[in-house]
Write a protein that holds these residues in place. Structure first.
Motif, mmCIF file in Angstrom:
data_model
loop_
_atom_site.group_PDB
_atom_site.id
_atom_site.type_symbol
_atom_site.label_atom_id
_atom_site.label_comp_id
_atom_site.label_asym_id
_atom_site.label_seq_id
_atom_site.Cartn_x
_atom_site.Cartn_y
_atom_site.Cartn_z
ATOM 1 N N ALA A 166 0.873 -1.106 -0.050
ATOM 2 C CA ALA A 166 -0.063 -0.115 -0.129
ATOM 3 C C ALA A 166 0.892 1.265 0.017
ATOM 4 O O ALA A 166 1.950 1.091 0.670
ATOM 5 N N VAL A 167 0.440 2.194 -0.734
ATOM 6 C CA VAL A 167 1.134 3.571 -0.689
ATOM 7 C C VAL A 167 0.666 4.361 0.291
ATOM 8 O O VAL A 167 -0.873 4.527 0.460
ATOM 9 N N GLU A 226 -1.226 7.840 5.996
ATOM 10 C CA GLU A 226 -2.779 7.434 5.520
ATOM 11 C C GLU A 226 -2.651 6.745 4.271
ATOM 12 O O GLU A 226 -1.834 7.312 3.360
ATOM 13 N N VAL A 227 -3.354 5.688 4.318
ATOM 14 C CA VAL A 227 -3.268 4.922 3.189
ATOM 15 C C VAL A 227 -4.083 5.978 1.831
ATOM 16 O O VAL A 227 -4.940 6.270 1.989
ATOM 17 N N GLN A 267 16.967 0.549 3.252
ATOM 18 C CA GLN A 267 16.131 0.891 2.063
ATOM 19 C C GLN A 267 15.550 2.369 2.379
ATOM 20 O O GLN A 267 15.496 2.913 3.673
ATOM 21 N N ASP A 268 15.154 2.996 1.353
ATOM 22 C CA ASP A 268 14.660 4.440 1.564
ATOM 23 C C ASP A 268 13.471 4.496 2.556
ATOM 24 O O ASP A 268 12.521 3.492 2.472
ATOM 25 N N GLY A 269 13.309 5.284 3.320
ATOM 26 C CA GLY A 269 12.280 5.579 4.298
ATOM 27 C C GLY A 269 11.189 7.011 4.268
ATOM 28 O O GLY A 269 11.127 7.214 3.086
ATOM 29 N N GLY A 270 11.076 7.489 5.511
ATOM 30 C CA GLY A 270 9.765 8.249 5.545
ATOM 31 C C GLY A 270 10.064 9.734 5.484
ATOM 32 O O GLY A 270 9.281 10.366 5.873
ATOM 33 N N PHE A 271 11.436 10.230 5.159
ATOM 34 C CA PHE A 271 11.448 11.585 5.074
ATOM 35 C C PHE A 271 11.157 11.825 3.318
ATOM 36 O O PHE A 271 11.956 12.216 2.571
ATOM 37 N N SER A 272 9.773 11.552 3.201
ATOM 38 C CA SER A 272 9.170 11.569 1.889
ATOM 39 C C SER A 272 7.745 11.649 1.953
ATOM 40 O O SER A 272 7.148 11.259 3.084
ATOM 41 N N GLU A 273 6.985 12.468 1.093
ATOM 42 C CA GLU A 273 5.677 12.642 1.154
ATOM 43 C C GLU A 273 5.006 11.258 0.944
ATOM 44 O O GLU A 273 3.819 11.278 1.347
ATOM 45 N N TYR A 274 5.501 10.276 0.311
ATOM 46 C CA TYR A 274 4.805 9.368 -0.012
ATOM 47 C C TYR A 274 5.562 8.036 0.016
ATOM 48 O O TYR A 274 7.032 8.260 -0.241
ATOM 49 N N LEU A 275 5.120 6.671 0.563
ATOM 50 C CA LEU A 275 6.183 5.633 0.509
ATOM 51 C C LEU A 275 5.150 4.273 0.268
ATOM 52 O O LEU A 275 4.059 4.258 0.987
ATOM 53 N N SER A 276 5.922 3.421 -0.426
ATOM 54 C CA SER A 276 4.962 2.181 -0.358
ATOM 55 C C SER A 276 5.557 1.117 0.449
ATOM 56 O O SER A 276 6.720 0.924 0.497
#
Length: 338
Positions: free
Chosen positions: A27-28, A64-65, A113-122
């Motif tokens: 889920a993104v 939020e999903v 692996q890349d994490g949560g300093f990002s607006e969206y994450l899968s």
């Protein structure tokens, strides 16, 4: 979408990436809040072992999903979720015995692996926890509280058992709060007057100074003249960890949740005569995350127990060194995305 990436030590920069498309069983999530961990500080400084650059930091995540991949059945778009950031292989001996937290091939979101300093994450569906009843800031802190919960579970505390928590950083605070919620009699030891004040104000448990000449007497005064039955060390400090065997009574146990890069050394006669139980604690399992969510829902855990600073995603990249790295008042910070 905007990301904040650590290109190399001491260099955080904003970049643009495409919003990810969820793979099967993923889920993104649109990120709402992400905690700043010691790992993120050490990575910025270039002192985090087993770390490669460039990397998007952040593993204490609430969101939020926003999109569902094929096969996702447990979540709906719009649900609030916390991320359990440990991706285990499911095949090694640790995983086969249910100890996925210490998987031989573990990959941690925001570290490996890349994490949560990002607006969206899968994120894989299996690594999401429904937290609709928990506010985003508190939900972002479920992960560090879960590390604390795992250490408490390793200690196998009993009702009214005498527990000394060494170190009043975020993990130590979580350990003390959860041990108290589990019915133990808890004392926290820390050399910082500010952190001792925080313990008193936010946790309501006894706190003492391990650097004091009266430390031994102070400890015994709280435990009916005895040393601690259990010591949980959350310092990651070599001297403190080497000294733990001197803080337990005969038959006592030690749990190391903090760690340092080096060797432990202690008196073997002291270790043996007390028939000491000594163990490490690493990461957390889903069971620990669920427990933290429950305790938050019951009001026994709150963000204020460790949170001291809030930051905005839009500008923390430019202020990270000043507001995070060099901020001596920072105990726990959370980055908010709106």
């Amino acid at each position: 979408m905007k990301i904040l990436i650590c290109q190399e030590p001491t260099q955080l920069v904003y970049q643009q990436r495409d919003v990810p498309t969820p793979a099967a069983n993923e889920a993104v999530i649109k990120i709402s809040a992400v905690g700043i961990c010691g790992t993120d500080i050490h990575a910025w400084s270039g002192k985090q072992p087993f770390f490669s650059y460039p990397r998007v930091l952040g593993h204490e995540i609430c969101g939020e999903v926003s999109q569902l991949g094929s096969g996702v059945s447990q979540f709906k778009v719009g649900q609030r979720v916390a991320v359990m950031p440990y991706l285990s292989c499911g095949k090694c001996g640790a995983c086969q015995s249910g100890r996925t937290n210490c998987c031989e091939n573990i990959s941690v979101i925001g570290v490996h692996q890349d994490g949560g300093f990002s607006e969206y994450l899968s994120v894989p569906e299996s690594n999401l926890l429904e937290v609709d009843d928990v506010d985003p800031i508190s939900a972002a802190l479920i992960e560090p509280f879960a590390i604390s919960a795992h250490a408490v579970r390793r200690a196998a505390l009993k009702q009214d058992e005498h527990v000394l928590v060494v170190g009043a950083g975020p993990i130590g605070l979580g350990v003390a709060a959860i041990a108290k919620a589990d019915g133990a009699k808890v004392i926290v030891a820390d050399t910082s007057p500010e952190r001792r004040d925080h313990v008193t104000q936010q946790l309501g448990v006894a706190v003492i100074d391990p650097a004091s000449e009266t430390f031994d007497a102070d400890l015994r005064s709280h435990f009916n003249g005895m040393l601690a039955a259990k010591v949980i060390d959350a310092t990651g400090n070599q001297h403190a960890m080497n000294n733990t065997v001197n803080l337990i009574r005969h038959g006592g146990s030690i749990v190391f949740v903090g760690l340092f890069k080096g060797d432990l050394t202690f008196s073997d006669p002291e270790f043996h005569k007390k028939e000491t139980t000594m163990m490490g604690s690493r990461n957390a399992t889903k069971e620990d995350f669920i427990k933290v969510g429950r305790l938050m829902g019951e009001g026994k855990l709150s963000a204020d127990m460790m949170l001291t600073h809030r930051f905005r995603f839009d500008d923390i990249g430019e202020r990270y060194e000043q507001d995070v790295i060099n901020n001596r008042q920072l105990l726990k910070g959370v980055i908010e995305f709106s």
